[in-house]
Design a protein around this motif. Sequence first.
Motif, PDB file in Angstrom:
ATOM      1  N   ARG A  51     -29.409 -72.598 -40.433  1.00 13.67           N
ATOM      2  CA  ARG A  51     -27.980 -72.026 -40.321  1.00 13.67           C
ATOM      3  C   ARG A  51     -27.665 -71.731 -38.887  1.00 13.67           C
ATOM      4  O   ARG A  51     -26.633 -72.385 -38.373  1.00 13.67           O
ATOM      5  N   ASN A  88     -24.819 -73.621 -36.602  1.00 13.39           N
ATOM      6  CA  ASN A  88     -23.609 -72.965 -35.960  1.00 13.39           C
ATOM      7  C   ASN A  88     -23.576 -73.196 -34.353  1.00 13.39           C
ATOM      8  O   ASN A  88     -22.524 -73.536 -33.818  1.00 13.39           O
ATOM      9  N   ARG A 102     -19.814 -72.758 -33.125  1.00 12.71           N
ATOM     10  CA  ARG A 102     -19.591 -71.441 -33.975  1.00 12.71           C
ATOM     11  C   ARG A 102     -20.468 -70.293 -33.568  1.00 12.71           C
ATOM     12  O   ARG A 102     -21.241 -70.502 -32.885  1.00 12.71           O
ATOM     13  N   HIS A 144     -19.771 -69.286 -40.174  1.00  9.19           N
ATOM     14  CA  HIS A 144     -20.080 -70.287 -41.346  1.00  9.19           C
ATOM     15  C   HIS A 144     -18.882 -71.219 -41.504  1.00  9.19           C
ATOM     16  O   HIS A 144     -17.883 -71.150 -41.149  1.00  9.19           O
ATOM     17  N   PRO A 145     -19.490 -72.359 -42.114  1.00  9.29           N
ATOM     18  CA  PRO A 145     -18.197 -73.585 -42.046  1.00  9.29           C
ATOM     19  C   PRO A 145     -16.914 -73.176 -42.608  1.00  9.29           C
ATOM     20  O   PRO A 145     -15.765 -73.559 -42.068  1.00  9.29           O
ATOM     21  N   GLU A 146     -16.640 -72.217 -43.537  1.00  9.57           N
ATOM     22  CA  GLU A 146     -15.500 -72.159 -44.128  1.00  9.57           C
ATOM     23  C   GLU A 146     -14.745 -71.078 -43.563  1.00  9.57           C
ATOM     24  O   GLU A 146     -13.630 -71.191 -43.432  1.00  9.57           O
ATOM     25  N   ARG A 147     -15.383 -70.020 -43.115  1.00 13.86           N
ATOM     26  CA  ARG A 147     -14.543 -69.046 -42.277  1.00 13.86           C
ATOM     27  C   ARG A 147     -15.179 -68.723 -40.775  1.00 13.86           C
ATOM     28  O   ARG A 147     -15.996 -67.665 -40.882  1.00 13.86           O
ATOM     29  N   ARG A 199     -26.200 -67.598 -49.833  1.00 11.24           N
ATOM     30  CA  ARG A 199     -25.055 -68.219 -49.835  1.00 11.24           C
ATOM     31  C   ARG A 199     -24.771 -68.728 -48.420  1.00 11.24           C
ATOM     32  O   ARG A 199     -24.068 -69.789 -48.120  1.00 11.24           O
ATOM     33  N   TRP A 200     -24.907 -67.643 -47.312  1.00  5.48           N
ATOM     34  CA  TRP A 200     -24.343 -67.802 -45.842  1.00  5.48           C
ATOM     35  C   TRP A 200     -25.301 -69.121 -45.434  1.00  5.48           C
ATOM     36  O   TRP A 200     -24.766 -69.903 -44.585  1.00  5.48           O
ATOM     37  N   GLY A 258     -23.791 -72.062 -46.091  1.00 10.09           N
ATOM     38  CA  GLY A 258     -22.231 -72.087 -45.712  1.00 10.09           C
ATOM     39  C   GLY A 258     -21.414 -71.869 -46.968  1.00 10.09           C
ATOM     40  O   GLY A 258     -20.275 -72.371 -46.808  1.00 10.09           O
ATOM     41  N   ARG A 259     -21.859 -71.199 -47.840  1.00 13.82           N
ATOM     42  CA  ARG A 259     -21.012 -70.936 -48.965  1.00 13.82           C
ATOM     43  C   ARG A 259     -20.370 -69.439 -48.956  1.00 13.82           C
ATOM     44  O   ARG A 259     -19.873 -68.881 -49.940  1.00 13.82           O
ATOM     45  N   GLY A 260     -20.498 -68.747 -47.768  1.00 17.17           N
ATOM     46  CA  GLY A 260     -19.932 -67.657 -47.638  1.00 17.17           C
ATOM     47  C   GLY A 260     -20.313 -66.963 -46.288  1.00 17.17           C
ATOM     48  O   GLY A 260     -21.129 -67.512 -45.674  1.00 17.17           O
TER      49      GLY A 260
END
Lengths: 428, 282
Positions: free
Chosen positions: A404, A408, A413, A418-421, B122-123, B126-128
Motif C-alpha cells: 500500500r 501510494n 499520494r 488511498h485510491p478512493e479518497r 481494507r486500506w 484501497g477499500r477505505g
Amino acid sequence: MGALVALLGAAILGLVPAAPASAQRATGVVECRNCHANRDFLVGKAATLKGDSALYITDSLLHDSKHATLSCTSCHPAFAGGYPHRDTSVVAVPCQSCHEKEGADYARSVHAPDAATGGSAPSCVTCHGAHHVLAAADPRSPTYPLNVAGLCGGCHANAKIIGTYFGAPDQAQARNAVPQYYKTVHGIAMTKAGLVVSATCNDCHGSHLILLPDSAQSTINRVNIARTCGRCHAGVLATFDSSSHGQALRSGARTPTGHSAPVCIDCHPAHQLVSASDPVWFRGVVKECGACHEEEYGTYFETYHGQVTELGFGITAKCSDCHTAHAMLPATDPKSSVYPTNLVATCAQCHPQANANFVKYQPHGDPRNRARYPLLFWTWLFMTTLLVSVFAFFGVHTLLWLGRLTLNRLHGRPLNGHPERPGKEGQS
Amino acid sequence: MKSPMAVSDRGQGPYLRRFGPVERTIHALVIVSFLGLVLTGVPLRFAYAPWAAPLMKALGGPGSAGFVHRVCAAITFGYFFLHLLRVTWTLFHTDDKKSIVWGPNSMVPQPKDLRDVIGMFRWFFGRGPQPKFDRFSYMEKFDYWAVFWGVAIIGGSGLLLWFPTFFARFLPGWLFNVATIVHGDEALLALGFIFTIHFFNVHLRPGKFPVDLVIFTGRARAEYFEEEHPLEYERNVREGRLEGLAAEAPSRATYLWSMTLGFGALAVGVFLIVLVLYALVS
C-alpha cells in the motif's frame, strides 16, 4: 630389496670363474675370509653393486651378529664346493631351513609372491640384514620397536614403490600410513616417549604373516581386530567382549541396514588415532555411533548435550558418557549404565544432585514421535502452530502494508492516503 | 535545514512527551538483554549451521556464552518485575483505576483494535482510509503482550533448564524436554518477530525509515503524533493538554546515544536474523 641384492650378487659372482684355474679349494670360514675379508683383493670385482661392499664381509660384522656361530656355507650352501665357485646358480639364502615357522608365515604373506618374482617387496634380509643379523630386542636392529616404522616406511612412504602396487583410491592412504602413524598416540608414545611397548607396524599387521585385511587370517580383518588390539589392551577387550557390540560381533548379527557390529578401529581409526579429548575425535565417534543408531543420533542434537558437542566443545554428555565407551548394553539389561535403576548414578556423574525425578528426562526425546512421546508431540505441535500463525498473519500484514505504501508513493499520494479518497482524512 | 534522520525529529511543531523515564529505561534494558540472549542462544539452537561454531568460539565457548545468557536473563527478570511492580503501584495509587484495563491509555485490547485491524486490511486493498490510532495501536499492544507472554514462557522454561536438579526435587524430568522445545521455539518466535515485523512496523517502513527514536528520547514533534497517533493528538488538542506535554528538543547527548542504541540494535538484529534465515533454509 634383499632378493635383489642376492640376485645381483649372483650375477656378479658369475664373473668369478674367470679366476686362475690353479686356485685352491676352500670350504670353511677361514678359507672364505681369505678373499672376502680382503678389501684389496675384492676391489673392482663387484663394481656395479655399490662398490665392493656386497662381497666384503669383515670378521667383526659376522661375529657381532646372532649368526656368529654359523659357517658361511650354512647360509650359502651352493659354495660348499669351494673356490672357484663352480655352481653359482643358487645363492638365495634359505633362512626357512632353520626359521621354519617364520619362513612358512612369510611364504603365505602378501610380500612373498612379489619378492619371489623380483618385485620391491621385502625378503628376510631386507628387514633383518644379510650378515649383521641382530635380535629384535637389540636397539641397533632394524626390527627393534623404535626402528620398525622407519624400516616399513622405507618402502611404504615411498610414492614410487607404493604407486606400482596400489590403485588410485587406496594409493594416498597407503602412502600416508607411516607418516600418519607418527602423529597417532601409538606413534607419539613410541617416538617422543620412547615407549617400546607402544604399538608399531608389526604389532597390528604382523611381522612375517602380513596379510591384506580381507583375508580371514589377517590380524587386521574386522573379525580379528579386537583380538589384535586386545593383545595390549586386554582390559578393554574383556569389557568389549561382554558388551552388546562384542556379542553382536561374535554372533555375526547385522543391523536392518546391513551394518555389522563396530570394532575398535571404527571409533579409533588405526592411523588417525588422536586423544579422546580432541574435538575431531569425539565428534567423529558420535557420528560413528550415529551411522547405525540413526534415530538416537538425530534426537541427540536437539538437546543441549548434542548442541554443545556439535559446536566442538567436549563439556556435555556424549554417547559414551551415558552408554559407556566399551561396556554398552541395552537398557533392558540390569548391567547396563542406562538400566532404569542405574540411571541416577549415570546422570550423577555430571549432575551430582540427580534424583529419580531428574532421570525422567528423555535424552533422546523426539517430538515427532507421537506414539512414544505424546507430550512432546503436542508441545511441539502447539508451538509450531503458534509460530506459523503469528508469522503468517503478520507476514501478510507487513507485505500488504509495504505494498500500500509503495503504491501510494508511486501514484504521488500521501503515504496514508488511498485510491478512493486521497488525502489525510481518515475514520476513527 | 536538512531534515533530521530520525522520524520522531522530522516535520513541524513543538516536541511533545510520549514516554517517561521508566518506560525509556525499561525499553533500553529490553534491547540490551534481548540482543545478549539471542546472540548467546542462537549458536546452540542452530548448532548445525556453519556460522554457529565460529560464533560460539568468538563468544568464548558455552561457559562464557552461558554466563552472558544468564546475566541477560537476570536483567529480563529484573525489568519484568519492575514493570509488574509499577503496574501494581499505579493500581493502588491512581483514582482512575479503570483506565488501566480500559480506554485509550490501557494496553488491554479493545473492540476498536479489532475494527482497526479490519480497517487496515481494507486500506491495504484501497477499500477505505487508513484507521486513526489512539495512544497505542493494535501492533504496539501486540508487541507489549508478546514480550509479556514471551518473558513469562521463555523465562519460566529457562529457569527450569538453569536449575534442573533443584526443580527435579518436585517436578518430573520430562518437563526439561518440554522446556527445551518451548524455550527454543518461543525464542525463535520472539527474535523472528522483533527483527522483521517490529523493525518494519516501527522503523523501516516508508514514512518512518530509517529509525524512530521516540522510545529512546521519549519525545517527538507534533507532526509525528498527527501521523502516528492522530486520535490521541486530537484529544489532547481538544482538551488543551498540549502545554502539559510540551518537552525540550532532545539534547545533543540524548540524541547521540539514542541514535547509537537505535542503529546498533537494528544492525545486530538484522545480522542475527540473516544468520537464522541462513540456518533455516540451508
